[in-house]
Design a protein around this motif. Structure first.
Motif, PDB file in Angstrom:
ATOM      1  N   ALA A   1      45.401  52.797  58.893  1.00  0.00           N
ATOM      2  CA  ALA A   1      44.433  51.706  58.726  1.00  0.00           C
ATOM      3  C   ALA A   1      43.347  51.770  59.795  1.00  0.00           C
ATOM      4  CB  ALA A   1      45.155  50.363  58.778  1.00  0.00           C
ATOM      5  N   LEU A   2      43.743  52.061  61.032  1.00  0.00           N
ATOM      6  CA  LEU A   2      42.757  52.138  62.108  1.00  0.00           C
ATOM      7  C   LEU A   2      41.853  53.360  61.955  1.00  0.00           C
ATOM      8  CD1 LEU A   2      44.931  51.044  65.163  1.00  0.00           C
ATOM      9  CD2 LEU A   2      43.186  49.705  63.974  1.00  0.00           C
ATOM     10  N   ARG A   3      42.406  54.465  61.457  1.00  0.00           N
ATOM     11  CA  ARG A   3      41.574  55.658  61.255  1.00  0.00           C
ATOM     12  C   ARG A   3      40.567  55.450  60.130  1.00  0.00           C
ATOM     13  NH1 ARG A   3      46.426  58.667  62.432  1.00  0.00           N
ATOM     14  NH2 ARG A   3      46.898  58.834  60.213  1.00  0.00           N
ATOM     15  N   ARG A   4      40.951  54.651  59.131  1.00  0.00           N
ATOM     16  CA  ARG A   4      40.023  54.375  58.029  1.00  0.00           C
ATOM     17  C   ARG A   4      38.954  53.365  58.413  1.00  0.00           C
ATOM     18  NH1 ARG A   4      44.866  54.257  54.831  1.00  0.00           N
ATOM     19  NH2 ARG A   4      44.840  51.966  54.976  1.00  0.00           N
ATOM     20  N   ALA A   5      39.218  52.565  59.445  1.00  0.00           N
ATOM     21  CA  ALA A   5      38.285  51.503  59.828  1.00  0.00           C
ATOM     22  C   ALA A   5      36.958  52.093  60.296  1.00  0.00           C
ATOM     23  CB  ALA A   5      38.905  50.646  60.927  1.00  0.00           C
ATOM     24  N   VAL A   6      35.874  51.461  59.872  1.00  0.00           N
ATOM     25  CA  VAL A   6      34.533  51.901  60.255  1.00  0.00           C
ATOM     26  C   VAL A   6      34.058  51.043  61.427  1.00  0.00           C
ATOM     27  CG1 VAL A   6      32.139  52.185  59.502  1.00  0.00           C
ATOM     28  CG2 VAL A   6      34.034  52.611  57.897  1.00  0.00           C
ATOM     29  N   PRO A   7      33.726  51.658  62.558  1.00  0.00           N
ATOM     30  CA  PRO A   7      33.243  50.866  63.694  1.00  0.00           C
ATOM     31  C   PRO A   7      31.972  50.100  63.338  1.00  0.00           C
ATOM     32  CG  PRO A   7      33.786  53.117  64.370  1.00  0.00           C
ATOM     33  CD  PRO A   7      33.824  53.096  62.874  1.00  0.00           C
ATOM     34  N   ASP A   8      31.780  48.968  64.016  1.00  0.00           N
ATOM     35  CA  ASP A   8      30.561  48.197  63.789  1.00  0.00           C
ATOM     36  C   ASP A   8      29.379  48.905  64.446  1.00  0.00           C
ATOM     37  OD1 ASP A   8      30.610  47.642  66.528  1.00  0.00           O
ATOM     38  OD2 ASP A   8      31.416  45.627  66.273  1.00  0.00           O
ATOM     39  N   ARG A   9      28.206  48.272  64.389  1.00  0.00           N
ATOM     40  CA  ARG A   9      27.001  48.937  64.882  1.00  0.00           C
ATOM     41  C   ARG A   9      27.040  49.157  66.391  1.00  0.00           C
ATOM     42  NH1 ARG A   9      22.978  45.082  66.583  1.00  0.00           N
ATOM     43  NH2 ARG A   9      23.681  42.920  66.301  1.00  0.00           N
ATOM     44  N   HIS A  10      27.961  48.495  67.078  1.00  0.00           N
ATOM     45  CA  HIS A  10      28.122  48.701  68.515  1.00  0.00           C
ATOM     46  C   HIS A  10      29.213  49.720  68.836  1.00  0.00           C
ATOM     47  CE1 HIS A  10      25.445  45.333  69.221  1.00  0.00           C
ATOM     48  NE2 HIS A  10      26.193  44.575  68.447  1.00  0.00           N
ATOM     49  N   GLY A  11      29.875  50.253  67.798  1.00  0.00           N
ATOM     50  CA  GLY A  11      30.908  51.261  68.015  1.00  0.00           C
ATOM     51  C   GLY A  11      32.297  50.699  68.231  1.00  0.00           C
ATOM     52  N   TRP A  12      32.516  49.435  67.856  1.00  0.00           N
ATOM     53  CA  TRP A  12      33.812  48.792  68.049  1.00  0.00           C
ATOM     54  C   TRP A  12      34.543  48.640  66.714  1.00  0.00           C
ATOM     55  CZ3 TRP A  12      36.239  46.154  72.310  1.00  0.00           C
ATOM     56  CH2 TRP A  12      35.568  46.275  73.536  1.00  0.00           C
ATOM     57  N   ILE A  13      35.881  48.652  66.801  1.00  0.00           N
ATOM     58  CA  ILE A  13      36.738  48.279  65.675  1.00  0.00           C
ATOM     59  C   ILE A  13      37.467  46.992  66.051  1.00  0.00           C
ATOM     60  CG2 ILE A  13      38.840  48.876  64.405  1.00  0.00           C
ATOM     61  CD1 ILE A  13      37.919  51.790  64.542  1.00  0.00           C
ATOM     62  N   ARG A  14      37.434  46.047  65.156  1.00  0.00           N
ATOM     63  CA  ARG A  14      38.137  44.769  65.357  1.00  0.00           C
ATOM     64  C   ARG A  14      39.288  44.712  64.358  1.00  0.00           C
ATOM     65  NH1 ARG A  14      38.389  39.230  63.849  1.00  0.00           N
ATOM     66  NH2 ARG A  14      38.178  37.782  65.612  1.00  0.00           N
ATOM     67  N   ALA A  15      40.516  44.658  64.863  1.00  0.00           N
ATOM     68  CA  ALA A  15      41.707  44.588  64.023  1.00  0.00           C
ATOM     69  C   ALA A  15      42.389  43.234  64.251  1.00  0.00           C
ATOM     70  CB  ALA A  15      42.666  45.723  64.357  1.00  0.00           C
ATOM     71  N   VAL A  16      43.046  42.726  63.212  1.00  0.00           N
ATOM     72  CA  VAL A  16      43.585  41.362  63.284  1.00  0.00           C
ATOM     73  C   VAL A  16      44.974  41.274  62.665  1.00  0.00           C
ATOM     74  CG1 VAL A  16      41.306  40.246  63.293  1.00  0.00           C
ATOM     75  CG2 VAL A  16      42.411  40.757  61.106  1.00  0.00           C
TER      76      VAL A  16
END
Length: 471
Positions: free
Chosen positions: A86-101
């Motif tokens: 799931a984390l590998r599939r996540a696309v970082p936001d425009r600042h390069g961050w991934i937010r997981a919940v």
């Protein structure tokens, strides 16, 4: 907009026509004539017409952000491998961050920065525990926010004083060190809430700053958030104006470290001196008993509330009643996390979890809510949980605490300013915040399903449903 005449709706058990205009109920009766040719007519076919629902405790921006984040709850990712995918599939936001919940340690254990690095370490990742109390940052995120030199008491450190990447109850501190940007849009959340029949919400986020209050006001003004809004975290001296209204003052008794008695007493008295009741976060038995002891000394103010009351020993019930407190609780957690409670809570305390029936029987006003994004957002699912009290595996937690379907529905129909009070009745002059169901109450109550919501009106204006055009 022109007026609306709903024909043949079930209102308090009777089939009535209901005329709506100027944001209010204008008239009820039998075989009402059309006011003029421009008035829309909508046949209800016997469907129940209810006051709009109120979610008495949620977190608006956190829920909006949750909807746009990577879900890591046990129902979505079952183990460490699934979490890594799931984390590998996540696309970082425009600042390069991934937010997981919504992470829980049953998925991949107690994670820290190193553990999160092993799952994804090429970009900054921050992951929120489903309790909402803990953030876990990977090494890139730790460096980006300067955790090594942080002075916040919630920064967890190892024996050598290095940050572990675990950050407790430090949302405001973390927010101030993340890349700046606009708060998440509330438009999608507003539509979803309206689709459930929710016309009023109480945001329970504590210590809101002026910018956040302004963002809520702007979302309401532009129609992104059609609901009426009460804010528990509005500043103590917040002056009511068009937009959100202040509710009781939110005080959090942290699960991990109780405040001192004098500290809590001063916080309660400070709110009471301004005329604001308090809404106190009590998840543990110790937190509840501490708050009750403080109120016994400093005195209660009408409108004081217990938020969650997750573990309420039976001896506390008469004290809550004597102090005149209201309780806003979330039985949806029983369906969402009940099997974890079965494993982690002594059997003799199962009846103490999210009490409902015994509080009502004691005459304590009881409001129901979601605590979204930490609990299920769907109010009808929360009602079903209050009725069945079943865990995901089918076990029943505290069968004597079950509510009847009508009682569960009433927990969402009580007014925002007084959760647990009887619902307001649909009468001429009342606001046209209404929910039309596709079926009568006799069919709706056994199911308690959002699929029954046909049309939702807020101040007489359609905000959700298949009949937006009154076809």
């Amino acid at each position: 907009m022109t007026g609306l005449l709903i024909r043949g709706a079930e209102v308090d058990g009777a089939l009535l026509d209901v005329r709506i205009g100027h944001g209010r109920v204008l008239e009820t009766g039998h075989a009402l004539p059309r006011a003029d040719r421009a008035e829309h007519e909508l046949p209800a076919h016997g469907g129940a017409l209810l006051p709009g629902l109120t979610d008495h405790h949620l977190h608006l921006f956190a829920t909006a952000a949750d909807l746009a984040s990577t879900a890591c709850d046990p129902a979505t990712v079952h183990d460490a491998r699934g979490l890594a995918q799931a984390l590998r599939r996540a696309v970082p936001d425009r600042h390069g961050w991934i937010r997981a919940v919504r992470y829980h340690e049953s998925v991949a254990g107690e994670l820290d920065a190193a553990g999160l690095d092993a799952l994804r370490g090429d970009v900054a990742v921050r992951m929120q525990h489903r309790s909402g109390a803990l953030w876990v940052l990977n090494s890139r995120a730790v460096a980006a926010v300067g955790l090594a030199t942080a002075g916040h008491p919630g920064v967890e450190r190892d024996a050598d004083g290095r940050p572990t990447g675990r950050l407790w109850r430090a949302d405001g501190w973390l927010r101030g060190r993340l890349p700046s940007g606009d708060p998440p849009s509330l438009a999608g959340l507003g539509r979803r809430l309206a689709g459930y029949g929710i016309t009023t919400v109480t945001d329970a986020t504590p210590d809101l700053d002026a910018a956040t209050v302004a963002a809520v006001s702007e979302a309401m003004a532009c129609g992104e958030l059609p609901q009426r809004v009460h804010l528990l975290g509005a500043p103590l001296h917040y002056a009511s104006r068009p937009g959100p209204r202040p509710g009781p003052w939110k005080i959090v008794i942290a699960d991990s470290s109780l405040p001192g008695y004098d500290q809590l007493a001063e916080a309660v008295e400070a709110a009471h001196r301004t005329g604001r009741p308090v809404a106190v976060h009590c998840v543990t038995r110790e937190a509840l008993l501490l708050f009750l002891a403080v109120l016994e000394e400093v005195g209660a103010l009408p409108g004081d509330r217990l938020e969650h009351a997750s573990l309420t020993p039976p001896e506390a019930v008469p004290v809550i009643r004597r102090l005149g407190l209201r309780v806003v609780t979330q039985p949806g957690f029983l369906a969402d996390r009940g099997d974890d409670y079965l494993r982690g809570t002594p059997a003799e305390e199962h009846a103490d979890l999210y009490r409902c029936a015994s509080l009502r029987a004691a005459g304590i006003p009881l409001g129901l809510s979601s605590d979204a994004p930490y609990g299920p957002l769907d109010p009808w699912a929360v009602m079903r949980a209050a009725v069945g009290r079943r865990t995901g595996s089918g076990a029943v937690l505290g069968p004597d605490e079950r509510l009847a379907p009508a009682q569960a529905l009433a927990g969402y129909l009580s007014p925002a300013h007084s959760p647990g009070d009887p619902p307001w009745r649909i009468r001429p002059g009342t606001p046209a915040d209404l929910v039309l169901l596709s079926v009568p109450m006799a069919q709706a109550l056994p199911l308690l399903d959002a699929e029954a919501v046909r049309l939702v009106l807020l101040a007489g204006r359609p905000v959700a449903g298949d009949d937006l055009g009154y076809t």
